[in-house]
Structures are given as structure tokens and as C-alpha cells.
Design an enzyme around this catalytic site. Structure first.
Site, PDB file in Angstrom:
ATOM      1  N   GLY A 158     -54.549 -32.819-131.583  1.00 37.92           N
ATOM      2  CA  GLY A 158     -54.871 -32.873-130.167  1.00 37.92           C
ATOM      3  C   GLY A 158     -54.125 -33.987-129.458  1.00 37.92           C
ATOM      4  O   GLY A 158     -52.996 -34.345-129.812  1.00 37.92           O
ATOM      5  N   SER A 159     -54.774 -34.572-128.470  1.00 38.26           N
ATOM      6  CA  SER A 159     -54.089 -35.502-127.560  1.00 38.26           C
ATOM      7  C   SER A 159     -53.650 -36.813-128.197  1.00 38.26           C
ATOM      8  O   SER A 159     -52.895 -37.573-127.579  1.00 38.26           O
ATOM      9  CB  SER A 159     -54.989 -35.804-126.355  1.00 38.26           C
ATOM     10  OG  SER A 159     -55.177 -34.628-125.597  1.00 38.26           O
ATOM     11  N   THR A 160     -54.090 -37.103-129.427  1.00 33.83           N
ATOM     12  CA  THR A 160     -53.568 -38.312-130.080  1.00 33.83           C
ATOM     13  C   THR A 160     -52.054 -38.207-130.268  1.00 33.83           C
ATOM     14  O   THR A 160     -51.359 -39.220-130.361  1.00 33.83           O
ATOM     15  CB  THR A 160     -54.237 -38.535-131.448  1.00 33.83           C
ATOM     16  OG1 THR A 160     -54.031 -37.382-132.275  1.00 33.83           O
ATOM     17  CG2 THR A 160     -55.740 -38.775-131.293  1.00 33.83           C
TER      18      THR A 160
END
Length: 615
Positions: A333-335
Site C-alpha cells: 500500500g501507501s508505504t
């Protein structure tokens, strides 16, 4: 013609017959003497020249070799706390039938200092001493610390095998063996114990009932942990009884090496409690927490919810045997957005202050992207895009990278390959070749979808940024201690330069903005500058068709002015409103514990506050 000259029925004279007889007698004598010489020579060979070989052959027929088992090496944490150890114990047994045959017996006298047999100066032979069976029983009772009558009862009877004492130490067994009481034997019993129980269970691993290593460090370091058995060789009669007056040859066992981990047992315990709390709070499938030392790659903790106790593996679900942090593959995801930002900066395609006019939704090549929050068209900096985790802005900025560059930077950060940590079952994750990306995947990889990583891999991405752009191999083995006390330190593997120190600093500043420029203050640790990134992605169904939940995560580091540690938290399939799930508080607690436990000095510089918008 004279009578003795008259021919016989065969035509020979008496004189001729006498001559023939004398010749036959002479040859018979010669043959007999030859036979005697051969027999005599054989006797000389057997009794004189070959006496050593014959004696050796006779000794070999009486020789009995007893295995002296080596002790399996310990597994200890970074501070020497024992996580796994083997206890070798012995059962003292007796053949009552054999014991009864020796109401009196002789035993070689041994030098109490050297353990060598003593030579009687008067005879030049080994010195012996004579004992009665009751005296042997008394000596046994003293060594075993048992009443005389109990030992006498154990050794008296007509059994071929009976127990005298159970579960005695190797030292006691050695003292019993040195007594050489006829009919007394020993059998070894090895037991592997795990003093810390479930703390680090998936890391440590376990052995099956046959002593075979099946998981964790027990499995990967089996060759180091396994020692070399020794032998005790003695002579025994036909009835199996040790001949007390014969010498004993001992080759000591070489115990296995002690494996010292980089794991801190106290931090491991704390992180496991936190992971379990996360799982239960959100009714999740599982949760994991990984703590890594940024500058060395040393793994301080790999914590899994539902960690099993190696002392009682049967009580655990088999799905929890391995470590989720190295074996479970999830979309980050956004990591992953920080990788995109770092690649842009490294390639000179953007800076943290680069300006992007970000619309409410973004359509590129027929693919539409939106954000988790409603907004209008905004004047965003690259740092502001990362701070508020905007998919639209990330795709807009990331599109400046070619497909090859997007792929290459993910590979440089370690995506799609095993980290090489010394734990079994590690997954390389999933990263398709860029030429096989479909029309949407070529953009979703910019914000961590369409690609899959283990929690450890994601944590190591942030380790790279914390370590001035150098990616290290995660280390979980610190050293090996040999049986003689020699310590063999495991050298740190060479790092891989992914981005420049300047780019890494820019990336850290953008990560710090998640704390300083938002309301996400829960990760703020008093006295320390912190930074990190949240992540949310869909979790694929177990049957491989579609998605049936979410994966949420937070990866952060501290202190930001000189990052020492990285903490990665992943929660799989939390229930309820996914945007209400937060790992920030858990990060705060775990990282705070790590910093305090290691006496990390507080930050001395003010936090960085990069603007999210431009005018």
C-alpha cells in the site's frame, strides 16, 4: 644264485628291495621334518612374531564402544539470555543377572588427578584393588545420593535390565562409570527446553520427537548447533559385563556451538504483546511487528501474534509455526509511495518542493485514480502529496519515471527478492517484470498495489532510507561460540547503495512531515523526532479470486536527526472501518521502549516542517 639275490614276484632282488626301503625311509623322514618345521614355524609366528595381532584380534572381540552424545548448542539472545538449550541426562541401569555373578571383583586403580591407570612399582603391572558387591553398592549409593538399601534392592534379582536411578547429570554418570561395578550401565536421555516459552517461538523453532530440527533458527543453524558425539571404549566378557581390569579409552564429545542472536528478548516480548493487542483490538487475522537497527541491519525483534511455545508445539495452530514477517506476502500500500518519491528525487525529476496541481480524481491512459479523502484541485508539493498519502498526486508525479525506472528502483530497494535473513520459509514477494504490467498496474505500483512484499521487506525499504540510502541484509545471527569458548562473530554483509545520502535525507524529511504537518500526532514520542508512513491495501482472498479484506500498516523510524531504529507494523484483515485502524499508538509504544532500552539520546534539533502546499 644266493637266496637274497633271487628275484621276487616282481622281478626285484632282496638287495634292491632293501635299497628302495632305505630311500623311502629317508624321504619319509625328510617329509616329517618338513612338516615339523612348518608347524614349528607357525607356532613361532603365532606365539612370537604375531602375538600383537592375535592379542589385538582378541581385544577387538571383547571391545565395546559406547556413544557419548554431544550436547546441542544453545540459542541465546543478544544479551545472553537462553532461548533454547539441551539438557543431557542419564538413567543408571543394571543387569541383575550379571551383577550377581560378581560377589567380588577387581578394579584398576586410577590416579585421582590424571585419571590414568596406576602402575604397581613392585610388579610393573597395573595396580588393582578388590571389592565385594556390597562395597560396590555402597559406592554407587554414595555417588547417586541414594540409600544403600534402595540401591541393593535395585541391583538384586534376576532381571536383565532394571533401573537404579533416573535422570542423573552427566557428572554423576561419569562418576558411576568410573566405579566400574560389574553389571552397571547407563543410557542417555536428551531433552530440548525453551526457557522463554512463546517469546520468539517462530524465530527459535523446535525439534521433533526424534531430535530433527523443523523450524526457525533450530533448522537454519542445525549444522552449527549439532555437535560431534564422543566414544567410551571398554572391554567386556561374553556376558556383556565390563572387565574392570581392562583399560578404558575415552574420546570426549564436542558440544554444538552456541548461536547468539541479534534479538533482544525484552523488546521481543514487548513487541509480541503489542502485536497480539493489535490483532485482538481489530479482530484481525494476524499482526506482526519488526524492529531493525538502521545502521547495521540487525533485527532486534520479529514479533508475531499467536506466537507458539516450542515446549508445546502441538497446542498451536500449524499456520502460526513460521514467522509472518518473513513468509506472508501482502500488498504494502501507501508505504511504497516513499520509494516513488525517492526515485524521483534521485533521478533529478523532482524535489520535495516540486509543485503539482492535483485534481480530485486523475485519469491516465483510461485508468482513473482517487484518494481516500475528498478534496478539490489542490496546489501540492511532492512532500505534501506524501504527507497526506495522495494516490492521485503520486501517479501524477510518478509518471515522470519510465516503466523501466519504476521497476529498477523497486528492485534496488529489495522488492521481489529474498532479504537473505537466516530464517526458513522466507518469501521473495511478487514483482512482475515491467514488460508484463497491465494498463493499470503500471501506475498502481507507484503507490504499493499490484506488487506484494513481506513485512520484513517493507521494513528494510525504510531501513535503507534511514541508513543514508544503503540497503543492508537483515541480520539475525550475531555470533557463534564454539565448545572451546572461541567466539566467531558474523561479519556484516556489504550494503547496496540505492540512493544518495542527500536523497535519503529528503525522503526522511518527507516522512517526518507525516507527523509534523498532520494531525497524526499519536506517533510523536516526547523528546524524539519521528517519521513514518501509513499504508492500506486490499488483501487477496485465500482462494486467489478477488479480495476479501485489507492490509494496514505503519513503518516509522527515530530519531529523525540520526535514525537508529526502524519499526514496521502490519495488520492483516482488520475488521470494521479500515480507515479507523491505526498502528500509530503501537508504533509510539514499541519505538519508545526501544529508544529507552538502548539509551538513545533525545533529539537535539527541531523537527522539519516542509509545506504541503505552494502558493
Amino acid at each position: 644264485m644266493a637266496e637274497n639275490s633271487s628275484p621276487d614276484v616282481h622281478g626285484a632282488t632282496a638287495q634292491q628291495l632293501n635299497k628302495i626301503g632305505r630311500v623311502r625311509l629317508r624321504w619319509g623322514f625328510i617329509a616329517m621334518m618338513a612338516i615339523l618345521l612348518i608347524i614349528g614355524g607357525r607356532l613361532v609366528l603365532v606365539q612370537g612374531l604375531d602375538v600383537g595381532n592375535m592379542a589385538e584380534a582378541a581385544e577387538n572381540q571383547r571391545k565395546v564402544e559406547q556413544v557419548l552424545p554431544a550436547v546441542r548448542g544453545k540459542i541465546v539472545d543478544a544479551k545472553g539470555k537462553v532461548l533454547a538449550e539441551s539438557i543431557i541426562r542419564y538413567n543408571i541401569t543394571v543387569s541383575q543377572i550379571n551383577f550377581a555373578e560378581y560377589p567380588e571383583y577387581d578394579r584398576l586403580v586410577l590416579d585421582p588427578k590424571t585419571g590414568e591407570t596406576v602402575i604397581d612399582p613392585a610388579t610393573g603391572k597395573w595396580k588393582v584393588e578388590t571389592f565385594t558387591s556390597d562395597e560396590g553398592i555402597a559406592q554407587l549409593a554414595k555417588v547417586l545420593d541414594l540409600p544403600f538399601e534402595d540401591v541393593k534392592k535395585s541391583v538384586t534379582g534376576d532381571k536383565v535390565h532394571n533401573y537404579v536411578a533416573m535422570d542423573v547429570s552427566p557428572l554423576v554418570e561419569k562418576e558411576v562409570a568410573e566405579l566400574r561395578v560389574p553389571g552397571i550401565y547407563s543410557e542417555s536421555v536428551t531433552k530440548r527446553v525453551y526457557p522463554m516459552g512463546a517469546v520468539g517461538g517462530p524465530i527459535v523453532g523446535f525439534l521433533d520427537s526424534d531430535g530433527k530440527a523443523l523450524a526457525g533458527i533450530e533448522q537454519t543453524m542445525d549444522a552449527k548447533l549439532t555437535g560431534t558425539n564422543g566414544t567410551r571404549t571398554y572391554q567386556a566378557g561374553k556376558n556383556g559385563i565390563i572387565i574392570p581390569t581392562a583399560p578404558v579409552r575415552t574420546v570426549p564429545a564436542v558440544d554444538g556451538q552456541t548461536v547468539t542472536l541479534t534479538i533482544d528478548q525484552d523488546i521481543q516480548f514487548y513487541a509480541q504483546q503489542a502485536a497480539q493487542q493489535q490483532k485482538e483490538q481489530y479482530s484481525a487475522q494476524w499482526a506482526s511487528i519488526t524492529v531493525v537497527e538502521a545502521k547495521t541491519g540487525k533485527v532486534v525483534a520479529i514479533a508475531d501474534s499467536d506466537s507458539y511455545d516450542p515446549n508445546n508445539v502441538a497446542a498451536s495452530d500449524t499456520a502460526n509455526i513460521g514467522s509472518r514477517s518473513v513468509s506472508s506476502v501482502v500488498e504494502p500500500g501507501s508505504t511504497s509511495k516513499i520509494m516513488t518519491a525517492a526515485a524521483l528525487v534521485e533521478e533529478g525529476l523532482a524535489t520535495p518542493m516540486s509543485e503539482f496541481l492535483v485534481p480530485p480524481t486523475l485519469t491516465v491512459d483510461g485508468q482513473t485514480f482517487s484518494d481516500s479523502f475528498t478534496h478539490g484541485t489542490e496546489k501540492r508539493t511532492l512532500s505534501g502529496i506524501i504527507t497526506d498519502s495522495m494516490n492521485t498526486g503520486t501517479v501524477m508525479a510518478g509518471s515522470r519515471l519510465s516503466l523501466q525506472q519504476r521497476y529498477d528502483y523497486m528492485r534496488k530497494f529489495g522488492v521481489g527478492e529474498k532479504t537473505g535473513i537466516a530464517l526458513p520459509g522466507e518469501s521473495p514477494g511478487i514483482l512482475a517484470d515491467w514488460q508484463n504490467w497491465d494498463g493499470r498496474q503500471r501506475y498502481t505500483v507507484l503507490f504499493g498495489q499490484g506488487v506484494a512484499q513481506t513485512p520484513l521487506q517493507t521494513t528494510m525499504v525504510f531501513q535503507t532510507i534511514a541508513n543514508n540510502g544503503v540497503r543492508l541484509k537483515p541480520a539475525i545471527i550475531d555470533s557463534f561460540t564454539h565448545a572451546d569458548g572461541t567466539v566467531e562473530t558474523v561479519p556484516q554483509a556489504d550494503g547496496v547503495k540505492v540512493i544518495s545520502p542527500e536523497t535519503a535525507k529528503d525522503a526522511r524529511n518527507m516522512l517526518e512531515g507525516v507527523v509534523t504537518m498532520t494531525d497524526y500526532k499519536v506517533v510523536d514520542i516526547p523528546g524524539y523526532r519521528t517519521g513514518g508512513k501509513t499504508g492500506t491495501a486490499e488483501a487477496p482472498a485465500d482462494n486467489g479470486v478477488g479480495f476479501d479484506g485489507y492490509t494496514t500498516s505503519f513503518i516509522g523510524m527515530a530519531p529523525m536527526d540520526d535514525p537508529r531504529y526502524v519499526v514496521g507494523i502490519t495488520v492483516q484483515r482488520p475488521q470494521g472501518n479500515v480507515y479507523g485502524v491505526t498502528q500509530g499508538y503501537t508504533f509510539n509504544q514499541v519505538m519508545g521502549q526501544v529508544l529507552r532500552s538502548n539509551d538513545v539520546p533525545p533529539s537535539t534539533t527541531p523537527p522539519v516542517k516542509l509545506p504541503k502546499f505552494y502558493k
